[in-house]
Scaffold this motif. Structure first.
Motif, PDB file in Angstrom:
ATOM      1  N   PRO A 150       6.183 -48.800  18.240  1.00 35.62           N
ATOM      2  CA  PRO A 150       6.016 -48.460  16.760  1.00 35.62           C
ATOM      3  C   PRO A 150       6.370 -49.058  15.674  1.00 35.62           C
ATOM      4  O   PRO A 150       5.832 -49.230  14.780  1.00 35.62           O
ATOM      5  N   GLU A 167      -0.678 -47.682  10.091  1.00 33.02           N
ATOM      6  CA  GLU A 167       0.092 -46.883   9.353  1.00 33.02           C
ATOM      7  C   GLU A 167       0.596 -45.245  10.032  1.00 33.02           C
ATOM      8  O   GLU A 167       0.975 -44.583  10.056  1.00 33.02           O
ATOM      9  N   GLY A 214      -0.582 -45.624  14.453  1.00 35.20           N
ATOM     10  CA  GLY A 214       0.716 -46.090  14.857  1.00 35.20           C
ATOM     11  C   GLY A 214      -0.039 -46.412  16.763  1.00 35.20           C
ATOM     12  O   GLY A 214      -0.771 -47.051  16.325  1.00 35.20           O
ATOM     13  N   THR A 225       2.060 -39.649   8.931  1.00 33.45           N
ATOM     14  CA  THR A 225       2.905 -40.662   9.763  1.00 33.45           C
ATOM     15  C   THR A 225       3.829 -40.003   8.495  1.00 33.45           C
ATOM     16  O   THR A 225       4.517 -40.762   7.997  1.00 33.45           O
ATOM     17  N   ASN A 236       6.463 -40.531   9.860  1.00 33.60           N
ATOM     18  CA  ASN A 236       6.528 -41.003  11.100  1.00 33.60           C
ATOM     19  C   ASN A 236       8.062 -41.882  11.513  1.00 33.60           C
ATOM     20  O   ASN A 236       9.043 -41.254  10.769  1.00 33.60           O
ATOM     21  N   THR A 240      11.206 -45.608  19.052  1.00 33.03           N
ATOM     22  CA  THR A 240      11.169 -46.049  17.812  1.00 33.03           C
ATOM     23  C   THR A 240      12.479 -47.058  17.104  1.00 33.03           C
ATOM     24  O   THR A 240      12.858 -47.505  16.736  1.00 33.03           O
TER      25      THR A 240
END
Length: 329
Positions: free
Chosen positions: A130, A161, A164, A201, A203, A239
């Motif tokens: 990501p 964005e 992902g 997101t 995220n 991530t």
């Protein structure tokens, strides 16, 4: 010897590759005669699949035999290995043997080595990390091109964005955009993308940014949004580890006196050297020691989640601890 081995975490990409192979091999009128799939719950799945692959195809087209989610490249009994070694070199040219798995083949196994020796295609389908934003943008451009969707550069970035590394969601959203833009030669812009694609997101990268700045309230809110969206805890942690490792390398290179963006990008494994300036700005307020201190905490969190501790409680506690490290002077 048309043998295909696909593996990786990108289930949707594997499905597309399997579908493309099926369309190429099978004649629609003879599919019921020439297509067989074997699930891993059958003890004799591999032996049966090899026997089936040796059977000449009926009518038009070829034969496709698919071992679904096979563990052959992780564990292979001696009798199965013997049959594999005997059969693979003599599979008819019009019979296609396909093996798919989420797990990476164990390169040490004789079964894996044998398959690699005879495979027409031995291919991985990994999920894009990501934090590799340039690769996510590239994936959006590829999807748009394959479906004939025209997008502005800013629209491409917004889609990357928003979705992902969820390839299935990317193609679903791109199909929606294709229908919306049918008959329109103008590229779809950010205003249209904002209306049509829901930005899910809150995220993991936003969580990383909140931790980096020590904003505990924002970090906990973002974490709760991620958990409410059913984002797996281990994926969030992966991530975070990737992003903080990148920041650490950038900071180390800065403090070593390196000024060449290309050199810094290579050390930090950043595909686009133009991103280095922005990464340097992001880590200005943090020391190398702070970034070094954060990584063991993230690895502790990863271990806790793998041991089955409650996602939300464990992650909330660790996020607070991480934010405290970032606030230290």
């Amino acid at each position: 010897m048309p043998i295909y081995v696909y593996w990786g975490e990108d289930d949707f990409a594997i499905e597309k590759a399997v579908s493309a192979l099926s369309d190429r091999v099978l004649d629609p009128l003879w599919t019921s005669f020439n297509y067989t799939s074997f699930l891993p719950d059958r003890d004799d799945a591999v032996i049966q699949a090899l026997n089936q692959a040796m059977t000449p195809s009926f009518g038009a087209g070829g034969r496709l035999v698919w071992l679904v989610n096979t563990t052959l490249c992780q564990h292979c009994p001696d009798n199965v290995l013997a049959e594999l070694t005997r059969t693979l070199p003599v599979i008819p040219e019009n019979s296609f043997l396909l093996l798919t798995s989420r797990n990476k083949p164990d390169e040490r196994l004789k079964a894996t080595k044998t398959l690699k020796q005879f495979a027409t295609e031995f291919r991985e389908f990994p999920l894009i990390p990501p934090w590799k934003t340039e690769l996510l943008v590239q994936a959006v451009n590829q999807a748009a091109q394959s479906l004939g969707v025209k997008l502005t550069p800013k629209a491409v970035e917004l889609i990357a964005e928003s979705v992902g590394n969820d390839t299935r969601l990317l193609y679903n959203e791109m199909e929606k955009l294709r229908l919306y833009g049918a008959g329109n030669n103008q590229p779809l812009d950010v205003a249209i993308i904002t209306k049509l694609i829901r930005n899910t997101t809150q995220n993991s990268l936003q969580l990383a940014a909140a931790i980096r700045t020590g904003d505990t309230a924002k970090a906990l809110t973002t974490l709760n949004d991620l958990m409410n969206a059913s984002e797996p805890g281990l994926r969030i942690v992966a991530t975070l580890i990737g992003q903080f490792r990148t920041w650490l390398w950038v900071k180390i290179m800065m403090e070593s006196g390196e000024r060449n963006p290309d050199a810094i990008a290579k050390a930090a494994e950043v595909g686009n050297p133009k991103r280095i300036y922005f990464l340097q700005q992001e880590v200005k307020s943090l020391s190398v020691q702070q970034l070094i201190s954060i990584l063991p905490l993230l690895l502790e969190l990863e271990v806790s989640l793998k041991q089955g501790y409650s996602d939300i409680a464990t992650m909330q506690t660790k996020v607070i601890e991480l934010c405290q490290v970032s606030r230290r002077n």
